[in-house]
Design a protein around this motif. Sequence first.
Motif, PDB file in Angstrom:
ATOM      1  N   LYS A 101      19.889  -8.090 -29.483  1.00 47.61           N
ATOM      2  CA  LYS A 101      18.829  -7.398 -28.747  1.00 47.61           C
ATOM      3  C   LYS A 101      19.096  -5.907 -28.619  1.00 47.61           C
ATOM      4  N   GLY A 102      20.098  -5.408 -29.360  1.00 53.38           N
ATOM      5  CA  GLY A 102      20.322  -3.970 -29.433  1.00 53.38           C
ATOM      6  C   GLY A 102      21.293  -3.370 -28.442  1.00 53.38           C
ATOM      7  N   THR A 103      21.931  -4.169 -27.603  1.00 49.20           N
ATOM      8  CA  THR A 103      22.902  -3.633 -26.652  1.00 49.20           C
ATOM      9  C   THR A 103      24.173  -3.241 -27.400  1.00 49.20           C
ATOM     10  N   GLU A 104      24.599  -1.975 -27.250  1.00 47.23           N
ATOM     11  CA  GLU A 104      25.827  -1.510 -27.890  1.00 47.23           C
ATOM     12  C   GLU A 104      27.025  -1.998 -27.085  1.00 47.23           C
ATOM     13  N   CYS A 105      27.978  -2.614 -27.789  1.00 44.51           N
ATOM     14  CA  CYS A 105      29.150  -3.183 -27.127  1.00 44.51           C
ATOM     15  C   CYS A 105      30.430  -2.686 -27.786  1.00 44.51           C
ATOM     16  N   ALA A 106      31.434  -2.479 -26.962  1.00 48.29           N
ATOM     17  CA  ALA A 106      32.790  -2.200 -27.429  1.00 48.29           C
ATOM     18  C   ALA A 106      33.652  -3.346 -26.919  1.00 48.29           C
ATOM     19  N   ILE A 107      34.194  -4.132 -27.839  1.00 50.40           N
ATOM     20  CA  ILE A 107      35.055  -5.246 -27.459  1.00 50.40           C
ATOM     21  C   ILE A 107      36.490  -4.749 -27.497  1.00 50.40           C
ATOM     22  N   GLN A 108      37.204  -4.979 -26.397  1.00 45.37           N
ATOM     23  CA  GLN A 108      38.604  -4.557 -26.277  1.00 45.37           C
ATOM     24  C   GLN A 108      39.376  -5.696 -25.622  1.00 45.37           C
ATOM     25  N   LEU A 109      39.847  -6.629 -26.431  1.00 44.47           N
ATOM     26  CA  LEU A 109      40.542  -7.803 -25.912  1.00 44.47           C
ATOM     27  C   LEU A 109      42.056  -7.634 -25.993  1.00 44.47           C
ATOM     28  N   SER A 110      42.756  -8.319 -25.101  1.00 44.53           N
ATOM     29  CA  SER A 110      44.214  -8.333 -25.177  1.00 44.53           C
ATOM     30  C   SER A 110      44.638  -9.174 -26.381  1.00 44.53           C
ATOM     31  N   ARG A 111      45.863  -9.013 -26.813  1.00 43.67           N
ATOM     32  CA  ARG A 111      46.365  -9.692 -28.013  1.00 43.67           C
ATOM     33  C   ARG A 111      46.386 -11.213 -27.880  1.00 43.67           C
ATOM     34  N   ASN A 112      46.423 -11.726 -26.658  1.00 44.06           N
ATOM     35  CA  ASN A 112      46.495 -13.180 -26.488  1.00 44.06           C
ATOM     36  C   ASN A 112      45.120 -13.843 -26.419  1.00 44.06           C
ATOM     37  N   GLU A 113      44.037 -13.073 -26.556  1.00 42.84           N
ATOM     38  CA  GLU A 113      42.693 -13.640 -26.548  1.00 42.84           C
ATOM     39  C   GLU A 113      42.101 -13.576 -27.955  1.00 42.84           C
ATOM     40  N   MET A 114      41.431 -14.659 -28.346  1.00 35.59           N
ATOM     41  CA  MET A 114      40.823 -14.745 -29.673  1.00 35.59           C
ATOM     42  C   MET A 114      39.339 -15.057 -29.538  1.00 35.59           C
TER      43      MET A 114
END
Length: 148
Positions: free
Chosen positions: A50-63
């Motif tokens: 739907k066009g929402t700009e996202c920046a994903i920044q996960l910790s190393r233990n999350e997949m």
Amino acid sequence: MLVLNKIIGNSTDQGVAEQLHDLNHHGVVEHLVLNKDDVLRHRLRMKTDKGTECAIQLSRNEMLSNGAVLLLEDKKAIVVQMAKVEYLCLRPTSVAAALEVGYFCGNMHWKVDFEGDILRIMLNGPKERYIERIFHFISDVKVELVHE
């Protein structure tokens, strides 16, 4: 830009599924469509369907995985959806041919899986290119193409 830095749960988790069901009725569930390479990353930028700009920044233990919920609020949710994966399906005509084509696929570093006697090659490009690479197996009647 919306920063998403944790996985809240999965769309199949009971409480989460109920909330998503309600939000879906209001049309406020958005999806981030990821390919198989994207889910291996912990940092990426993209837009939802739907066009929402996202920046994903996960910790190393999350997949990331299909159905991972990255945002769940009263008026909006963002859920990971895997892009459809296409396969080239082959049926070897003998055990010797199966070994030979399996060895070839391994040397090509192609990702494969098996469904009974069918070898399924995960496509990471045009199907025609894969067929060109294995054409000698087809012309020598060592494999036959199977249409899904």
